[in-house]
Design an enzyme around this catalytic site. Sequence first.
Site, PDB file in Angstrom:
ATOM      1  CB  THR A 197      -0.894   0.021   1.252  1.00 43.76           C
ATOM      2  OG1 THR A 197      -0.063   0.155   2.415  1.00 43.76           O
ATOM      3  CG2 THR A 197      -1.699  -1.267   1.365  1.00 43.76           C
ATOM      4  CE  LYS A 448      -8.952   4.446  -3.701  1.00 43.81           C
ATOM      5  NZ  LYS A 448      -9.927   3.352  -3.451  1.00 43.81           N
TER       6      LYS A 448
END
Length: 558
Positions: A197, A448
Site C-alpha cells: 500500500t 484518494k
Amino acid sequence: MQDDKPLLIQNIIDHAARVHGTREITSRWCSDDAATARTTYGEARLRAGALAAALTKDLGCARGDRVASLCFNHGAHFDAYFGVPGAGLVLHTVNPRLYEHQLAYIFTHAAPTAILVDGGFADLLARVLALCAADYAPRAVVVVPDGRPGDDRATRTAEASARGWLEYDALLERRLGEDVAWADDLDETAASGLCYTSGTTGDPKGCLFSHRSTMLHTLFSLTAPSMGLRKADAALPFVPMFHVNAWGLPWAAALAGSKLCLLAGPLDGAVAGSYAADEGVTFAAGVPTVFMALADGLEARRDAALFSADGRVVVGGAATPPALAERYEARGCHVVRSWGMTELSPVGVMGPHRDDGIGRADADAPVAAGFELFGVELRVVDDGGAALPRDGSSQGELEVRGPATIRRYYGAAEDACDADGWFKTGDVATISSTGALAIRDRAKDVVKSGGEWISSAELEGLAHAHDAIDSSDGPGAAVIAAPHDAYGERPVLVARLKPGATATKQELLDFYVGKVAKWWIPDDVIFFDGPLPLTGTGKISKLELRKLLLDDYVLPAK
C-alpha cells in the site's frame, strides 16, 4: 475428487497455451513513434518458463525469494506474472509513482533477491538502491524491454553493463530451448505475489498474496456479475501492472482467452484511443482520470469497438463522475463502477451490467459502488463493532472478509483482521437489502487521488515544520480532500499562520517540493483564522473543516 491438485498460477498460462495458444498479446509504448509488438499466449508460456529457469538456475533465487518488478505494462512484465510465481518465487510489483524514500523503505523491507526494471526506470532504481539500508543489496538487476522508442537490445545491454546489471533477452536466451519446468510441487497456499500500500498511515504495508487467493480472485473476477471477460473480448488494462496486479486482469484475460492489449508509458489520450481502436478493444479498466483523458482520442475514431454493443469499461480507484459515465454511455459504451482495495486482491464490488436484466434503483445513486461479488462478504458495523442492518441507510465502518482478503500484513506481528476474519477497510458506508454498497465517507483521513492514496497526516506533519505555521496552542495545519472532476479528490492544505507571518499560498506549496511525490502536493491552501476545530479527543475535526470550508469551494484551475 483429485483434491491433491493444487490451484497454482502457472496452471493459467498452461491452459492458455493449450486452448488459446494463438490468441494475441499486443504491447506498445504510448507515443506516436512507437511500434506495436505482437506475441501469443503460447509464446508467452515459453518465455515465462525460460524466466523461471533463469531466475532459479542462473541467478540462484530460492523458493520464497522475492523478485521485484519496477515496470510498466508490457510483454516482459506479463512473462514475470507467470514465470516468477511459477518458479516458486514471489512477484513483488513496485509502484514507481511513490516517493523515493518510500521506495527505499519498500525495497529494504521486502529485500527482493532480484529486480526486473524498465530501462526508463533505471536511474530511479539506482537512486533508490543508494537510499536503502546498508545490509540490503539485490543479487541481480535485470533491464527488461519496455518498448520505448529507441529501446533495443544493444542499448539495454550497454546501459546494463555500465551499471553491472544484466539484460533480459540475454538472460532468457540460454533457457528458451528447454522444456518448461514449473515448481508444481508447491502448496497452493505458498506466497505468489507482494504489493505494498502507499503508506497512508505510517510506512507502506505489504500484502502477500498466495497462489490460492490469486487463483480464486481470478475465477471470481471472471463471473458475469464481475469483469465477465470472454474469449471474444480484446482487453486493455489501463490500470498499471505495478498497481495491485492490474486488478488481476493479466491472469483473468489469459484464463478467458481474451486478446490482451498492453500499453506502457505516460498516457497520451490520442495515442491510447488509436491503439484501442486499431486492436479492436471491447473491454478496458482503469481510474476515472484515464477515461477522461481517453475520451477525445476514442471519439476521434468512429470505428472504436468500445463504442459497440459489447463495449464496456470498468472504472474504479475513485468515484466515477456522472458526466464521465454519461459521455461514454451516450456513445454506446457501458460504464461499470467498481470498488476494491489492495487488501482484497483487489476487486470486491462491481456495479450492475447493462444486460443483467435487473433494474435495481439502489445501484443508480451517485455514491453507489456496486454489488458485493461472490468470495467477498461485506458488513457495516457501529462504533462498538456490532453489525448494522443492510437497509441502505444505516451507516457504519465497512468491514470485509473472504478467501482473497488479507489476514496479516507482510512482516507484521499481529493479524490485520479480527478473530472472525473481518478486516476494517477504513471506509464509512451503507449496504442495501440487495447488497448495493455505497461509500459515504472515510474513517481515516486519507485522500484518494486518481486511485492512489495520499496521507493527510504526512502532509500535515511537513506543514507544521514550516516557520510560518502557528501550532502554539494546537494544530496549525490540516489537509482535507476536495472533490475533483478528474481525480476524484485532491488534497487542500488548511493553514493557520503565526501573528505577523506573511507566507503566501505558493510558498507553503513550494515547501513540499522534494519532500513528497509531486502528485501528493496539495492543489490549494486555505488560510484559517483562529484555532482549528477539534474533536472530543483533541484531534482535528476533518468533518467540521469540510463543512466550514468546502460547501461552496471550487479547486483552482491548473
